[in-house]
Scaffold this motif. Structure first.
Motif, short mmCIF file in Angstrom:
data_model
loop_
_atom_site.label_atom_id
_atom_site.label_comp_id
_atom_site.label_asym_id
_atom_site.label_seq_id
_atom_site.Cartn_x
_atom_site.Cartn_y
_atom_site.Cartn_z
N VAL A 71 10.39 5.01 5.28
CA VAL A 71 10.12 6.25 4.56
C VAL A 71 11.44 6.88 4.06
CG1 VAL A 71 10.15 8.01 6.40
CG2 VAL A 71 8.33 8.01 4.70
N HIS A 72 12.57 6.54 4.68
CA HIS A 72 13.87 7.04 4.21
C HIS A 72 14.31 6.36 2.92
CE1 HIS A 72 14.62 9.29 7.89
NE2 HIS A 72 14.37 8.22 8.60
N TRP A 73 13.77 5.19 2.63
CA TRP A 73 14.29 4.37 1.52
C TRP A 73 13.28 4.14 0.39
CZ3 TRP A 73 19.08 4.73 2.74
CH2 TRP A 73 19.45 4.73 4.09
N PHE A 74 12.01 4.32 0.68
CA PHE A 74 10.97 4.04 -0.32
C PHE A 74 10.04 5.23 -0.46
CE2 PHE A 74 12.24 -0.12 1.33
CZ PHE A 74 12.44 -0.83 0.15
N LEU A 99 15.30 -7.44 2.42
CA LEU A 99 14.31 -6.56 1.77
C LEU A 99 14.97 -5.81 0.60
CD1 LEU A 99 11.41 -5.33 1.86
CD2 LEU A 99 12.35 -3.54 3.35
N SER A 100 16.19 -5.36 0.82
CA SER A 100 16.94 -4.64 -0.21
C SER A 100 17.21 -5.55 -1.40
CB SER A 100 18.26 -4.14 0.41
OG SER A 100 19.03 -3.50 -0.57
N ILE A 158 17.67 -7.37 12.57
CA ILE A 158 17.02 -6.32 11.78
C ILE A 158 17.90 -5.96 10.58
CG2 ILE A 158 16.37 -3.87 11.84
CD1 ILE A 158 15.10 -4.41 14.58
N LYS A 159 19.20 -5.93 10.80
CA LYS A 159 20.14 -5.68 9.69
C LYS A 159 19.95 -6.75 8.60
CE LYS A 159 25.16 -5.54 8.89
NZ LYS A 159 25.24 -4.51 7.86
N ALA A 160 19.86 -8.02 9.02
CA ALA A 160 19.67 -9.12 8.05
C ALA A 160 18.32 -8.98 7.32
CB ALA A 160 19.75 -10.46 8.77
N THR A 199 16.22 -2.15 -3.98
CA THR A 199 16.32 -0.79 -3.44
C THR A 199 17.44 -0.73 -2.42
OG1 THR A 199 13.95 -0.46 -3.73
CG2 THR A 199 15.06 1.02 -2.19
N TYR A 200 18.30 0.27 -2.53
CA TYR A 200 19.40 0.42 -1.56
C TYR A 200 18.84 0.82 -0.20
CZ TYR A 200 23.30 2.38 1.00
OH TYR A 200 24.22 2.65 1.98
N ILE A 201 19.25 0.11 0.85
CA ILE A 201 18.93 0.47 2.23
C ILE A 201 20.24 0.43 3.01
CG2 ILE A 201 17.72 -0.21 4.36
CD1 ILE A 201 15.62 -1.61 2.58
N ASP A 202 20.58 1.51 3.68
CA ASP A 202 21.78 1.51 4.53
C ASP A 202 21.41 0.85 5.86
OD1 ASP A 202 23.93 1.98 6.18
OD2 ASP A 202 24.27 4.02 5.46
N SER A 203 21.59 -0.47 5.89
CA SER A 203 21.12 -1.21 7.08
C SER A 203 21.94 -0.87 8.32
CB SER A 203 21.16 -2.72 6.80
OG SER A 203 22.46 -3.11 6.41
N ASP A 204 23.22 -0.49 8.14
CA ASP A 204 24.03 -0.10 9.30
C ASP A 204 23.50 1.18 9.94
OD1 ASP A 204 26.02 -2.18 9.42
OD2 ASP A 204 26.81 -1.36 7.54
#
Length: 210
Positions: A57-60, A31-32, A24-26, A37-42
């Motif tokens: 919804v936190h990122w877009f 996607l980022s 999911i992190k990958a 768009t910045y996504i904090d995958s951690d």
């Protein structure tokens, strides 16, 4: 339920049967990169369980969430399936159910085709895989398949089991701690799935005796 009917056990997928964090992190990183768009995958992988849209919804902005969900699911097979291992004891847990003459089904909030890709990649054979269901909605599939037990790692899985009138077996391998799972109403809390075969054999003995 009579002791003569076949036992059906439902399992959640993410953080119950598979350690989906690396995959999911990958997928979030892809996607980022694709959207700029910045996504904090951690951070995102500490909140697994609820449907994807609840994380996006936190990122877009709201109006892009649906489209981003589609793009994520499209990128997912390429980035997320290979790096994702089975959880310790996952194969044995499903084999134990089947050896006992029962059916093992997977009921997950994940996009169903991607859930099936994970299982076939890992060589885990479930009798049925039902996707797109989260928390109380999981009860629809659990009732339809007559699941007597539902195994999951999230308080949402506990609610799904209870809504279906199934025994809630929780594993403390996901984002929810053992005491949180107990407080949510789990009937049984195991450290991980390696404890499941022994638990199941005791459960089957009791079931047969009654």
């Amino acid at each position: 339920m009579s002791s003569h009917s076949a036992l059906t056990v439902g399992f959640d997928l993410d953080m119950t049967l598979i350690d989906s964090r690396p995959g999911i992190k990958a997928a979030y990183e892809a996607l980022s990169a694709r959207t700029g768009t910045y996504i904090d995958s951690d951070l995102a992988i500490t909140r697994l369980g609820p449907p994807l849209e609840q994380e996006l919804v936190h990122w877009f902005p709201d109006e892009r969430v649906e489209e981003m969900g589609e793009l994520y699911r499209e990128l997912y097979p390429e980035y997320a399936v290979a790096p994702t291992p089975a959880m310790k004891g996952a194969r044995e847990a499903i084999e134990t159910v089947r050896r006992a003459g029962g059916r093992a089904i997977v009921v997950t909030a994940k996009h169903e085709p991607n859930a099936k890709l994970h299982l076939s990649h890992l060589g885990i054979e479930a009798d049925a895989v039902i996707g797109w269901l989260w928390a109380e909605a999981k009860a629809e599939a659990l009732r339809e398949y007559g699941a007597e037990v539902y195994v999951g790692d999230h308080t949402g899985d506990v609610r799904g089991a209870r809504t279906a009138g199934a025994l809630s077996v929780a594993v403390a391998t996901g984002p929810c701690a053992a005491d949180e799972l107990r407080a949510a109403g789990a009937d049984v809390v195991l450290d991980d799935l390696t404890a499941f075969p022994a638990w199941l054999s005791g459960y089957i003995d009791d079931r047969t005796a009654n």
